[in-house]
Design a protein around this motif. Structure first.
Motif, PDB file in Angstrom:
ATOM      1  N   LYS A   1     -26.649 -49.087 -20.618  1.00 11.50           N
ATOM      2  CA  LYS A   1     -25.554 -49.419 -21.524  1.00 11.50           C
ATOM      3  C   LYS A   1     -26.060 -49.949 -22.850  1.00 11.50           C
ATOM      4  O   LYS A   1     -25.366 -49.944 -23.823  1.00 11.50           O
ATOM      5  N   GLY A   2     -27.278 -50.444 -22.869  1.00  5.91           N
ATOM      6  CA  GLY A   2     -27.852 -51.020 -24.077  1.00  5.91           C
ATOM      7  C   GLY A   2     -29.114 -51.772 -23.720  1.00  5.91           C
ATOM      8  O   GLY A   2     -29.593 -51.738 -22.583  1.00  5.91           O
ATOM      9  N   CYS A   3     -29.624 -52.476 -24.689  1.00  2.72           N
ATOM     10  CA  CYS A   3     -30.835 -53.263 -24.498  1.00  2.72           C
ATOM     11  C   CYS A   3     -30.599 -54.287 -23.376  1.00  2.72           C
ATOM     12  O   CYS A   3     -29.594 -54.990 -23.379  1.00  2.72           O
ATOM     13  N   PRO A   4     -31.512 -54.374 -22.410  1.00  2.00           N
ATOM     14  CA  PRO A   4     -31.312 -55.312 -21.305  1.00  2.00           C
ATOM     15  C   PRO A   4     -31.377 -56.783 -21.733  1.00  2.00           C
ATOM     16  O   PRO A   4     -30.910 -57.649 -21.009  1.00  2.00           O
ATOM     17  N   LEU A   5     -31.917 -57.070 -22.907  1.00  2.00           N
ATOM     18  CA  LEU A   5     -32.002 -58.461 -23.358  1.00  2.00           C
ATOM     19  C   LEU A   5     -30.832 -58.875 -24.231  1.00  2.00           C
ATOM     20  O   LEU A   5     -30.287 -59.953 -24.067  1.00  2.00           O
ATOM     21  N   CYS A   6     -30.457 -58.026 -25.179  1.00  2.67           N
ATOM     22  CA  CYS A   6     -29.411 -58.436 -26.123  1.00  2.67           C
ATOM     23  C   CYS A   6     -28.167 -57.550 -26.098  1.00  2.67           C
ATOM     24  O   CYS A   6     -27.161 -57.900 -26.696  1.00  2.67           O
ATOM     25  N   GLY A   7     -28.248 -56.393 -25.447  1.00  7.37           N
ATOM     26  CA  GLY A   7     -27.090 -55.514 -25.339  1.00  7.37           C
ATOM     27  C   GLY A   7     -26.905 -54.542 -26.493  1.00  7.37           C
ATOM     28  O   GLY A   7     -25.995 -53.723 -26.470  1.00  7.37           O
ATOM     29  N   ALA A   8     -27.749 -54.611 -27.505  1.00  7.29           N
ATOM     30  CA  ALA A   8     -27.655 -53.696 -28.644  1.00  7.29           C
ATOM     31  C   ALA A   8     -28.016 -52.279 -28.200  1.00  7.29           C
ATOM     32  O   ALA A   8     -28.685 -52.089 -27.185  1.00  7.29           O
ATOM     33  N   PRO A   9     -27.588 -51.270 -28.946  1.00  8.00           N
ATOM     34  CA  PRO A   9     -27.953 -49.890 -28.594  1.00  8.00           C
ATOM     35  C   PRO A   9     -29.473 -49.717 -28.555  1.00  8.00           C
ATOM     36  O   PRO A   9     -30.196 -50.317 -29.347  1.00  8.00           O
ATOM     37  N   THR A  10     -29.939 -48.925 -27.617  1.00  5.52           N
ATOM     38  CA  THR A  10     -31.378 -48.732 -27.462  1.00  5.52           C
ATOM     39  C   THR A  10     -31.945 -47.847 -28.568  1.00  5.52           C
ATOM     40  O   THR A  10     -31.234 -47.058 -29.169  1.00  5.52           O
ATOM     41  N   ASN A  11     -33.233 -48.023 -28.805  1.00  2.00           N
ATOM     42  CA  ASN A  11     -33.962 -47.229 -29.790  1.00  2.00           C
ATOM     43  C   ASN A  11     -34.958 -46.384 -29.002  1.00  2.00           C
ATOM     44  O   ASN A  11     -35.712 -46.920 -28.199  1.00  2.00           O
ATOM     45  N   PRO A  12     -34.987 -45.059 -29.216  1.00  2.19           N
ATOM     46  CA  PRO A  12     -35.908 -44.210 -28.456  1.00  2.19           C
ATOM     47  C   PRO A  12     -37.369 -44.635 -28.560  1.00  2.19           C
ATOM     48  O   PRO A  12     -38.140 -44.450 -27.627  1.00  2.19           O
ATOM     49  N   ASP A  13     -37.757 -45.242 -29.672  1.00  6.05           N
ATOM     50  CA  ASP A  13     -39.141 -45.693 -29.837  1.00  6.05           C
ATOM     51  C   ASP A  13     -39.482 -46.876 -28.939  1.00  6.05           C
ATOM     52  O   ASP A  13     -40.647 -47.106 -28.627  1.00  6.05           O
ATOM     53  N   TYR A  14     -38.471 -47.660 -28.527  1.00 11.27           N
ATOM     54  CA  TYR A  14     -38.701 -48.872 -27.735  1.00 11.27           C
ATOM     55  C   TYR A  14     -37.925 -48.871 -26.424  1.00 11.27           C
ATOM     56  O   TYR A  14     -37.746 -49.911 -25.811  1.00 11.27           O
ATOM     57  N   ARG A  15     -37.448 -47.721 -26.003  1.00 10.46           N
ATOM     58  CA  ARG A  15     -36.627 -47.609 -24.813  1.00 10.46           C
ATOM     59  C   ARG A  15     -37.224 -48.365 -23.648  1.00 10.46           C
ATOM     60  O   ARG A  15     -38.427 -48.294 -23.452  1.00 10.46           O
ATOM     61  N   PRO A  16     -36.510 -49.138 -22.874  1.00  8.81           N
ATOM     62  CA  PRO A  16     -35.056 -49.302 -22.861  1.00  8.81           C
ATOM     63  C   PRO A  16     -34.561 -50.399 -23.791  1.00  8.81           C
ATOM     64  O   PRO A  16     -33.405 -50.810 -23.713  1.00  8.81           O
ATOM     65  N   PHE A  17     -35.409 -50.883 -24.679  1.00 10.62           N
ATOM     66  CA  PHE A  17     -35.031 -51.973 -25.575  1.00 10.62           C
ATOM     67  C   PHE A  17     -34.541 -51.436 -26.913  1.00 10.62           C
ATOM     68  O   PHE A  17     -34.687 -50.265 -27.213  1.00 10.62           O
ATOM     69  N   CYS A  18     -33.984 -52.334 -27.726  1.00  9.63           N
ATOM     70  CA  CYS A  18     -33.446 -51.922 -29.023  1.00  9.63           C
ATOM     71  C   CYS A  18     -34.475 -52.060 -30.136  1.00  9.63           C
ATOM     72  O   CYS A  18     -34.339 -51.432 -31.179  1.00  9.63           O
ATOM     73  N   SER A  19     -35.490 -52.889 -29.922  1.00 10.77           N
ATOM     74  CA  SER A  19     -36.448 -53.158 -30.988  1.00 10.77           C
ATOM     75  C   SER A  19     -37.769 -53.639 -30.402  1.00 10.77           C
ATOM     76  O   SER A  19     -37.869 -53.953 -29.219  1.00 10.77           O
TER      77      SER A  19
END
Length: 56
Positions: A7-25
């Motif tokens: 659904k989004g970054c597991p830490l902050c919930g922001a949309p994921t970034n393909p470069d840092y998947r599953p995180f947003c940044s």
């Protein structure tokens, strides 16, 4: 299969970034790594003293 998508970054919930998947940044990725390195993601277990007593 749509239930398996994040659904989004597991830490902050922001949309994921393909470069840092599953995180947003990189920041969220690094914070997660620091949690692992600092034993922030521990599973509680028996005290070490009890384990040492059983080995004797």
């Amino acid at each position: 299969m749509s239930n398996l998508r994040a659904k989004g970054c597991p830490l902050c919930g922001a949309p994921t970034n393909p470069d840092y998947r599953p995180f947003c940044s990189r920041g969220c990725r690094d914070r997660d790594l620091l949690q692992w390195m600092g034993e922030g993601y521990r599973v509680p277990g028996r005290p070490i003293d009890e384990v040492a007593d059983e080995e004797d």
